[in-house]
Write a protein that holds these residues in place. Structure first.
Motif, PDB file in Angstrom:
ATOM      1  N   ILE A   1      50.407   3.391 110.214  1.00  0.00           N
ATOM      2  CA  ILE A   1      49.560   2.195 110.128  1.00  0.00           C
ATOM      3  C   ILE A   1      49.052   2.002 108.704  1.00  0.00           C
ATOM      4  N   SER A   2      48.627   3.098 108.075  1.00  0.00           N
ATOM      5  CA  SER A   2      48.120   3.029 106.712  1.00  0.00           C
ATOM      6  C   SER A   2      49.202   2.571 105.738  1.00  0.00           C
ATOM      7  N   GLU A   3      50.417   3.049 105.939  1.00  0.00           N
ATOM      8  CA  GLU A   3      51.519   2.642 105.059  1.00  0.00           C
ATOM      9  C   GLU A   3      51.758   1.147 105.138  1.00  0.00           C
ATOM     10  N   HIS A   4      51.596   0.587 106.330  1.00  0.00           N
ATOM     11  CA  HIS A   4      51.860  -0.839 106.508  1.00  0.00           C
ATOM     12  C   HIS A   4      50.732  -1.720 105.976  1.00  0.00           C
ATOM     13  N   PHE A   5      49.479  -1.297 106.179  1.00  0.00           N
ATOM     14  CA  PHE A   5      48.354  -2.183 105.874  1.00  0.00           C
ATOM     15  C   PHE A   5      47.573  -1.820 104.613  1.00  0.00           C
ATOM     16  N   ASP A   6      47.669  -0.590 104.151  1.00  0.00           N
ATOM     17  CA  ASP A   6      46.774  -0.143 103.080  1.00  0.00           C
ATOM     18  C   ASP A   6      47.444   0.012 101.713  1.00  0.00           C
ATOM     19  N   GLN A   7      48.751   0.158 101.684  1.00  0.00           N
ATOM     20  CA  GLN A   7      49.392   0.516 100.422  1.00  0.00           C
ATOM     21  C   GLN A   7      49.619  -0.667  99.497  1.00  0.00           C
ATOM     22  N   ALA A   8      49.853  -1.844 100.055  1.00  0.00           N
ATOM     23  CA  ALA A   8      50.183  -3.005  99.228  1.00  0.00           C
ATOM     24  C   ALA A   8      49.094  -4.064  99.326  1.00  0.00           C
ATOM     25  N   PHE A   9      49.153  -5.037  98.439  1.00  0.00           N
ATOM     26  CA  PHE A   9      48.176  -6.117  98.397  1.00  0.00           C
ATOM     27  C   PHE A   9      48.280  -6.974  99.658  1.00  0.00           C
ATOM     28  N   GLY A  10      47.114  -7.294 100.242  1.00  0.00           N
ATOM     29  CA  GLY A  10      47.063  -8.269 101.317  1.00  0.00           C
ATOM     30  C   GLY A  10      47.143  -7.671 102.703  1.00  0.00           C
TER      31      GLY A  10
ATOM     32  N   PHE B   1      49.227  -9.062 105.169  1.00  0.00           N
ATOM     33  CA  PHE B   1      50.530  -9.292 105.773  1.00  0.00           C
ATOM     34  C   PHE B   1      51.658  -8.601 105.022  1.00  0.00           C
ATOM     35  N   SER B   2      51.343  -7.734 104.078  1.00  0.00           N
ATOM     36  CA  SER B   2      52.319  -7.310 103.083  1.00  0.00           C
ATOM     37  C   SER B   2      53.326  -6.287 103.568  1.00  0.00           C
ATOM     38  N   GLY B   3      52.943  -5.386 104.469  1.00  0.00           N
ATOM     39  CA  GLY B   3      53.843  -4.295 104.830  1.00  0.00           C
ATOM     40  C   GLY B   3      53.815  -3.218 103.764  1.00  0.00           C
ATOM     41  N   PRO B   4      54.745  -2.257 103.826  1.00  0.00           N
ATOM     42  CA  PRO B   4      54.745  -1.157 102.846  1.00  0.00           C
ATOM     43  C   PRO B   4      54.908  -1.657 101.413  1.00  0.00           C
TER      44      PRO B   4
ATOM     45  N   ARG C   1      48.223  -4.653  87.223  1.00  0.00           N
ATOM     46  CA  ARG C   1      49.349  -4.089  87.982  1.00  0.00           C
ATOM     47  C   ARG C   1      48.840  -3.678  89.356  1.00  0.00           C
ATOM     48  N   LEU C   2      49.563  -4.076  90.390  1.00  0.00           N
ATOM     49  CA  LEU C   2      49.151  -3.702  91.734  1.00  0.00           C
ATOM     50  C   LEU C   2      50.363  -3.618  92.655  1.00  0.00           C
ATOM     51  N   PRO C   3      50.286  -2.736  93.676  1.00  0.00           N
ATOM     52  CA  PRO C   3      51.418  -2.574  94.598  1.00  0.00           C
ATOM     53  C   PRO C   3      51.593  -3.815  95.459  1.00  0.00           C
ATOM     54  N   MET C   4      52.845  -4.181  95.701  1.00  0.00           N
ATOM     55  CA  MET C   4      53.145  -5.419  96.417  1.00  0.00           C
ATOM     56  C   MET C   4      54.208  -5.159  97.468  1.00  0.00           C
ATOM     57  N   GLY C   5      54.018  -5.753  98.640  1.00  0.00           N
ATOM     58  CA  GLY C   5      55.038  -5.749  99.678  1.00  0.00           C
ATOM     59  C   GLY C   5      55.591  -7.146  99.802  1.00  0.00           C
ATOM     60  N   HIS C   6      55.278  -7.816 100.926  1.00  0.00           N
ATOM     61  CA  HIS C   6      55.684  -9.211 101.077  1.00  0.00           C
ATOM     62  C   HIS C   6      54.893 -10.069 100.094  1.00  0.00           C
ATOM     63  N   PRO C   7      55.559 -10.968  99.356  1.00  0.00           N
ATOM     64  CA  PRO C   7      54.880 -11.681  98.261  1.00  0.00           C
ATOM     65  C   PRO C   7      54.016 -12.861  98.680  1.00  0.00           C
ATOM     66  N   ARG C   8      54.062 -13.267  99.954  1.00  0.00           N
ATOM     67  CA  ARG C   8      53.439 -14.541 100.347  1.00  0.00           C
ATOM     68  C   ARG C   8      51.958 -14.614  99.992  1.00  0.00           C
ATOM     69  N   GLU C   9      51.189 -13.599 100.391  1.00  0.00           N
ATOM     70  CA  GLU C   9      49.747 -13.669 100.178  1.00  0.00           C
ATOM     71  C   GLU C   9      49.376 -13.522  98.708  1.00  0.00           C
ATOM     72  N   LEU C  10      50.077 -12.644  97.990  1.00  0.00           N
ATOM     73  CA  LEU C  10      49.814 -12.491  96.563  1.00  0.00           C
ATOM     74  C   LEU C  10      50.122 -13.791  95.830  1.00  0.00           C
ATOM     75  N   MET C  11      51.176 -14.465  96.253  1.00  0.00           N
ATOM     76  CA  MET C  11      51.539 -15.735  95.628  1.00  0.00           C
ATOM     77  C   MET C  11      50.403 -16.749  95.767  1.00  0.00           C
ATOM     78  N   MET C  12      49.752 -16.796  96.941  1.00  0.00           N
ATOM     79  CA  MET C  12      48.631 -17.728  97.130  1.00  0.00           C
ATOM     80  C   MET C  12      47.468 -17.391  96.204  1.00  0.00           C
ATOM     81  N   SER C  13      47.196 -16.091  96.035  1.00  0.00           N
ATOM     82  CA  SER C  13      46.107 -15.690  95.144  1.00  0.00           C
ATOM     83  C   SER C  13      46.431 -16.030  93.694  1.00  0.00           C
ATOM     84  N   VAL C  14      47.685 -15.834  93.303  1.00  0.00           N
ATOM     85  CA  VAL C  14      48.104 -16.171  91.940  1.00  0.00           C
ATOM     86  C   VAL C  14      47.975 -17.669  91.706  1.00  0.00           C
ATOM     87  N   MET C  15      48.407 -18.460  92.697  1.00  0.00           N
ATOM     88  CA  MET C  15      48.373 -19.920  92.541  1.00  0.00           C
ATOM     89  C   MET C  15      46.938 -20.431  92.376  1.00  0.00           C
TER      90      MET C  15
END
Length: 334
Positions: free
Chosen positions: A225-234, A236-239, A278-292
């Motif tokens: 669970i931690s690998e999926h939700f805690d390691q990357a930004f956001g 919805f990101s996954g590992p 620099r930050l760990p990223m999984g799925h880019p969708r949520e990070l993209m919204m923050s960048v925008m």
């Protein structure tokens, strides 16, 4: 026994003694290690001003009898972090849906008010002095929230109907709840979805209905669970699969550098005043919204896929403004 309880107990022991008490006796009385005892002694003496002395051989501790009568511990002391937590808890309890554990929560809120009153903060007399806004939050029905909590702690599955925004569809899911997450003023249920055979997050306000089932929930290791939700930004990101590199212009950097993007983020000030994140990223969708949200004041350096996605999104926005002005009724004179 909490740290605060140990401090009070240590104070009572020393106040009642007429002779020094040994280190080992104090450790036994307080039920703590030597390191913890020394931290308590330092806090009592150096931070709270207790007349605490140590005998010539360094083996016993005692109160200076001439000064002990003039020293008392405060009735309650609260750290800034604890004070912030109490204020937040008071606000949350004041906004709970009427009827949901109303009597029990009212007692808790009264106790919080008493603790704050002891700090000289009579919020009941001037409630308008503190305002905690939750503009972006979305309400969750009280009965649904209660069902989620029951499923989590009784370790049972639930059946739910979920409205997904992206596809605008309503699907039925049977899930095993794993964790309830408060993220950016919204509640999410982290669960194992038996239909998708994978970990998914469900926004509670998008759940149309939910039923508690008799089947036991499938347990997942905490590490998974931690690998999926805690390691990357956001949420919805996954590992974490890549490292995102963002560069903020000098003016925007003064805001971006103060934000907590991720526990494992790394920031660096560049020679020209820009700030590189620099930050760990999984799925880019949520990070993209923050960048925008930073518009032209940030540049995506890596990864290439995120950079291209932001470039396409900005291009589409520019095309809409260039081509849609007359249709929207907006003119240069307006």
């Amino acid at each position: 026994m909490s740290r605060r309880e140990r401090l009070y107990h240590l104070h009572d022991i020393l106040r009642q003694r007429r002779t020094p008490i040994s280190r080992q006796q104090l450790m036994d009385e307080l039920g703590c290690s030597q390191a913890t005892l020394y931290r308590l002694i330092a806090e009592l003496r150096d931070q709270l001003g207790a007349p605490l002395e140590q005998d010539a051989e360094g083996r016993g501790f005692y109160y200076d009898r001439d000064l002990a009568g003039h020293f008392e511990l405060p009735g309650l002391w609260i750290s800034p972090e604890e004070l912030q937590a109490l204020l937040t808890a008071r606000h949350v309890l004041g906004n709970v849906q009427p009827g949901l554990l109303e009597d029990e929560l009212d007692g808790v809120q009264q106790r919080i008010n008493q603790l704050l009153d002891r700090q000289g903060l009579d919020l009941s007399a001037q409630p308008e002095r503190i305002q905690i806004r939750k503009d972006a939050g979305r309400p969750v029905p009280g009965d649904l929230f209660e069902t989620v909590l029951k499923a989590l702690f009784m370790r049972r599955r639930v059946r739910l109907h979920y409205h997904g925004r992206r596809r605008d569809d309503l699907t039925e899911r049977e899930v095993s709840p794993q964790r309830l997450i408060a993220y950016r003023d919204r509640w999410y249920l982290a669960a194992w979805c038996h239909r998708a055979e994978g970990i998914r997050s469900f926004a509670l306000e998008r759940i149309r209905d939910m039923a508690l089932l008799e089947e036991a929930a499938q347990e997942l290791p905490h590490e998974q669970i931690s690998e999926h939700f805690d390691q990357a930004f956001g949420i919805f990101s996954g590992p974490a699969e890549q490292t995102a590199v963002l560069r903020f212009d000098a003016e925007a950097a003064r805001w971006a550098a103060d934000e907590a993007w991720h526990p494992n983020q790394q920031g660096e000030w560049l020679d020209d005043g820009r700030w590189e994140l620099r930050l760990p990223m999984g799925h880019p969708r949520e990070l993209m919204m923050s960048v925008m949200s930073y518009g032209p004041d940030v540049e995506v350096v890596e990864p290439v896929e995120l950079r291209q996605s932001v470039e396409r999104a900005l291009g589409s926005a520019l095309a809409r403004y260039r081509g849609g002005g007359s249709d929207s009724g907006v003119t240069a004179d307006s």
